[in-house]
Design a protein around this motif. Structure first.
Motif, short mmCIF file in Angstrom:
data_model
loop_
_atom_site.label_atom_id
_atom_site.label_comp_id
_atom_site.label_asym_id
_atom_site.label_seq_id
_atom_site.Cartn_x
_atom_site.Cartn_y
_atom_site.Cartn_z
N ARG A 130 2.87 1.54 2.55
CA ARG A 130 2.74 1.10 3.95
C ARG A 130 1.86 -0.16 3.99
O ARG A 130 1.01 -0.38 3.12
N THR A 131 2.06 -0.99 5.00
CA THR A 131 1.32 -2.24 5.13
C THR A 131 0.50 -2.20 6.42
O THR A 131 1.05 -1.98 7.50
N ILE A 140 -9.37 6.73 10.71
CA ILE A 140 -8.83 6.57 9.36
C ILE A 140 -7.92 7.73 9.00
O ILE A 140 -6.82 7.54 8.45
N GLU A 141 -8.34 8.94 9.32
CA GLU A 141 -7.52 10.11 9.03
C GLU A 141 -6.23 10.07 9.83
O GLU A 141 -5.15 10.45 9.33
N LEU A 142 -6.32 9.63 11.08
CA LEU A 142 -5.13 9.49 11.92
C LEU A 142 -4.17 8.47 11.30
O LEU A 142 -2.96 8.72 11.19
N LEU A 143 -4.71 7.33 10.89
CA LEU A 143 -3.90 6.28 10.30
C LEU A 143 -3.20 6.78 9.03
O LEU A 143 -2.00 6.55 8.83
N LEU A 162 -12.23 2.16 3.38
CA LEU A 162 -10.86 2.26 2.88
C LEU A 162 -10.76 1.95 1.40
O LEU A 162 -9.91 2.50 0.69
N LEU A 163 -11.62 1.04 0.93
CA LEU A 163 -11.52 0.56 -0.45
C LEU A 163 -12.52 1.21 -1.39
O LEU A 163 -12.58 0.90 -2.58
N GLY A 164 -13.35 2.13 -0.84
CA GLY A 164 -14.24 2.90 -1.70
C GLY A 164 -15.52 2.20 -2.11
O GLY A 164 -16.12 2.56 -3.13
N TYR A 165 -15.96 1.23 -1.31
CA TYR A 165 -17.22 0.55 -1.60
C TYR A 165 -18.35 1.18 -0.79
O TYR A 165 -18.14 1.61 0.34
N PHE A 202 -1.08 0.70 1.58
CA PHE A 202 -1.51 2.09 1.41
C PHE A 202 -0.39 2.88 0.77
O PHE A 202 0.72 2.95 1.30
N THR A 203 -0.67 3.45 -0.39
CA THR A 203 0.36 4.17 -1.15
C THR A 203 0.47 5.63 -0.76
O THR A 203 1.35 6.34 -1.23
N GLY A 204 -0.46 6.10 0.08
CA GLY A 204 -0.54 7.51 0.39
C GLY A 204 -1.76 8.13 -0.23
O GLY A 204 -2.21 9.20 0.19
N SER A 205 -2.32 7.43 -1.22
CA SER A 205 -3.53 7.92 -1.87
C SER A 205 -4.62 6.86 -1.96
O SER A 205 -5.79 7.19 -2.05
N MET A 206 -4.24 5.57 -1.94
CA MET A 206 -5.25 4.52 -2.04
C MET A 206 -4.81 3.26 -1.30
O MET A 206 -3.62 2.99 -1.12
N PHE A 207 -5.83 2.51 -0.85
CA PHE A 207 -5.62 1.23 -0.20
C PHE A 207 -5.90 0.09 -1.18
O PHE A 207 -6.84 0.17 -1.98
#
Length: 207
Positions: free
Chosen positions: A4-5, A136-139, A164-167, A187-192
């Motif tokens: 997803r974009t 974020i969870e909704l998205l 989103l990016l884990g920083y 977003f692949t479904g597991s990571m951005f």
């Protein structure tokens, strides 16, 4: 499932931006002439994109920045979780690094890892992050929305990108921003993953 974009857009310029006056979540300003031109330039370049949903904060400067997309009849939701950080009693006043020792101190605290620090009456980055998490969870959950446009605010966008990016939030100043800049993520479904970083190429076209 294909990636997803998600287009993350900061709102266009306001007179408060020009004057160095902080707006935060408590000042509901409108775009100025430059901001409206920036919004038009973004639409000129990206108006053809088939966005499945447009998300904005509750503040009018984000709505005005994507007005042309909303006029197309695209589905739209406003979320308070996307509002700018609250600068407390300093909202509506001029704050600069050069002139304001308290502001400089708080930013230094954030960079040092104390992201619970805040200006008087305002929010900390930790609190902003907490109110962003339901969005974020909704998205993440709306997998049918393959291409999404999210319009929000500078400091809040920095917090969002860290999440989103884990920083850690102490790294948020690494995500620079300017009016009507674009960060495009997949977003692949597991990571951005970032595809466009501080993209302002759309502001080079005639608006």
């Amino acid at each position: 499932m294909s990636a997803r974009t998600i287009f993350f857009l900061r709102h266009g310029q306001t007179d408060f931006n020009v004057r160095g006056i902080v707006q935060g979540s408590g000042v509901d300003s409108s775009l100025n002439d430059t901001g409206r031109r920036q919004a038009e330039q973004f639409f000129t370049v990206y108006g053809h994109v088939a966005f499945d949903k447009v998300y904005t904060s509750m503040l009018r400067r984000t709505h005005e920045s994507v007005r042309r997309f909303l006029e197309l009849g695209l589905p739209h939701e406003s979320h308070a979780g996307l509002n700018e950080i609250s600068w407390g009693v300093r909202e509506g006043t001029r704050i600069t690094l050069e002139e304001d020792a308290e502001y400089r101190h708080v930013l230094g605290q954030w960079a040092a890892g104390n992201t619970a620090a805040r200006l008087e009456g305002g929010e900390s980055p930790d609190e902003v992050a907490a109110r962003q998490r339901p969005f974020i969870e909704l998205l993440k959950s709306r997998s049918d929305e393959q291409t999404v446009l999210v319009c929000m605010h500078g400091r809040a966008l920095r917090v969002m990108l860290c999440q989103l990016l884990g920083y850690p939030l102490s790294c948020m100043d690494g995500f620079e921003h300017s009016n009507l800049c674009l960060y495009k993520l997949e977003f692949t479904g597991s990571m951005f993953t970032i595809r466009n970083f501080l993209d302002v190429s759309h502001l080079q076209v005639a608006g």
